[in-house]
Design a protein around this motif. Sequence first.
Motif, short mmCIF file in Angstrom:
data_model
loop_
_atom_site.label_atom_id
_atom_site.label_comp_id
_atom_site.label_asym_id
_atom_site.label_seq_id
_atom_site.Cartn_x
_atom_site.Cartn_y
_atom_site.Cartn_z
N VAL A 1 0.86 -1.19 0.00
CA VAL A 1 0.00 0.00 0.00
C VAL A 1 0.89 1.24 0.00
O VAL A 1 2.06 1.18 0.39
N SER A 2 0.35 2.36 -0.42
CA SER A 2 1.11 3.59 -0.41
C SER A 2 1.34 4.04 1.03
O SER A 2 0.53 3.77 1.92
N ALA A 3 2.47 4.71 1.27
CA ALA A 3 2.83 5.16 2.62
C ALA A 3 1.74 6.03 3.22
O ALA A 3 1.49 6.00 4.42
N VAL A 4 1.07 6.80 2.37
CA VAL A 4 -0.09 7.59 2.79
C VAL A 4 -1.31 7.01 2.09
O VAL A 4 -1.31 6.82 0.87
N SER A 5 -2.34 6.70 2.87
CA SER A 5 -3.60 6.20 2.32
C SER A 5 -4.66 7.28 2.41
O SER A 5 -4.62 8.13 3.31
N LEU A 6 -5.61 7.24 1.52
CA LEU A 6 -6.67 8.24 1.49
C LEU A 6 -7.86 7.76 2.30
O LEU A 6 -8.53 6.79 1.95
N GLY A 7 -8.13 8.44 3.41
CA GLY A 7 -9.28 8.13 4.25
C GLY A 7 -10.51 8.86 3.76
O GLY A 7 -10.43 9.97 3.23
N THR B 1 -12.06 3.02 3.43
CA THR B 1 -13.42 3.46 3.70
C THR B 1 -14.08 2.50 4.69
O THR B 1 -13.42 1.66 5.29
N SER B 2 -15.37 2.63 4.89
CA SER B 2 -16.09 1.77 5.83
C SER B 2 -17.58 1.88 5.57
O SER B 2 -18.09 2.93 5.16
N ALA B 3 -18.28 0.79 5.85
CA ALA B 3 -19.75 0.81 5.75
C ALA B 3 -20.35 1.77 6.77
O ALA B 3 -21.47 2.24 6.60
N SER B 4 -19.60 2.07 7.83
CA SER B 4 -20.12 2.95 8.88
C SER B 4 -19.96 4.43 8.55
O SER B 4 -20.56 5.27 9.21
N TYR B 5 -19.18 4.77 7.53
CA TYR B 5 -18.97 6.18 7.18
C TYR B 5 -20.19 6.69 6.42
O TYR B 5 -20.44 6.30 5.27
N GLY B 6 -20.95 7.54 7.09
CA GLY B 6 -22.16 8.08 6.46
C GLY B 6 -23.17 7.02 6.14
O GLY B 6 -23.95 7.16 5.18
N ASP B 7 -23.18 5.93 6.96
CA ASP B 7 -24.11 4.82 6.71
C ASP B 7 -24.01 4.31 5.27
O ASP B 7 -25.02 4.02 4.62
#
Length: 310
Positions: A13-19, A49-55
Amino acid sequence: MQQRYVGNSGLRVSAVSLGTMSWGAETDEQDASELLQTFLNGGGRHIDTSASYGDGAAEALVGSLLGDVVARTEVSISTKAGMTTAGGRRRIDTSRSALLNGLDASLARLGTDYVDVWFAEAWDGNVPLEETLSALDFALRTGRARYAGVANFAGWQAAKAAALAGFPLVSVQAEYSLLNRIPESELIPAVEDAGLGLMAWGPLGRGVLTGKYRGGTPAGSRAASATEASYVERYLGESSTRTVDAVCMAAKGLGRTPLDVSLSWLLGQPGVATAIVGARNPAQLKEMLDAQLLPLPPEIALALEDVSAP
């Protein structure tokens, strides 16, 4: 940008990931598209990302950009399941049924048939760990996920999961920064012992380590928001201020930015695979991507660790 292996696995993965925690809420489709393009142009390759982000809104926004802004094969994606927020109340459910239903919904929103890393997002004291792990195993065996991990686990919980899994867990996600060094006591030793890689969220102390709060609370910042101020307030106390001052002093002496110094320190810590940054606009992200991310002089790193010691 450097590409780094996650733990003892072959995943890079890249050293910085995009959240993407703010996507679908504070960050709209136009900004998200520009953020992703800026990230790719800067050499970034991993999106979290996540399923919990903004539902699910964040996942849907990521999915809408795949194919148009970037080909699916050009990025790696991690997502998480097991946590929902309804009516302002957080609910944890890492049962096999909840996790696998959540994964199917995530894949539909993302518009892909697999994710690169799938995480159980939190420890669930009401569900046997073996059951949670069985869902991760099933996702791997059916090709829905390429790799699996756990998020927001304590050190002993991560060690137990790695020991019981019966298949390789590759990563743990946890908050880690110069303002939150709690993982060093148990989690990082557990991660290193099990051959996992730490994907660190909140690497800039929820924005405080950039130094932007030194002169007060800027308009438009999270701390100025009635709904998000509590997310930042824990890092605005006296001890945090001392650490931020030391970071800013080091940055001035090195001719670098406080952001660069903070991320460089983090990426030099044992077990850390990537720093997940949650820039809310392209200007913030560009500053992150312009960081040198070079190892700090040992005496500077030691001084920062002394002043930020828990």
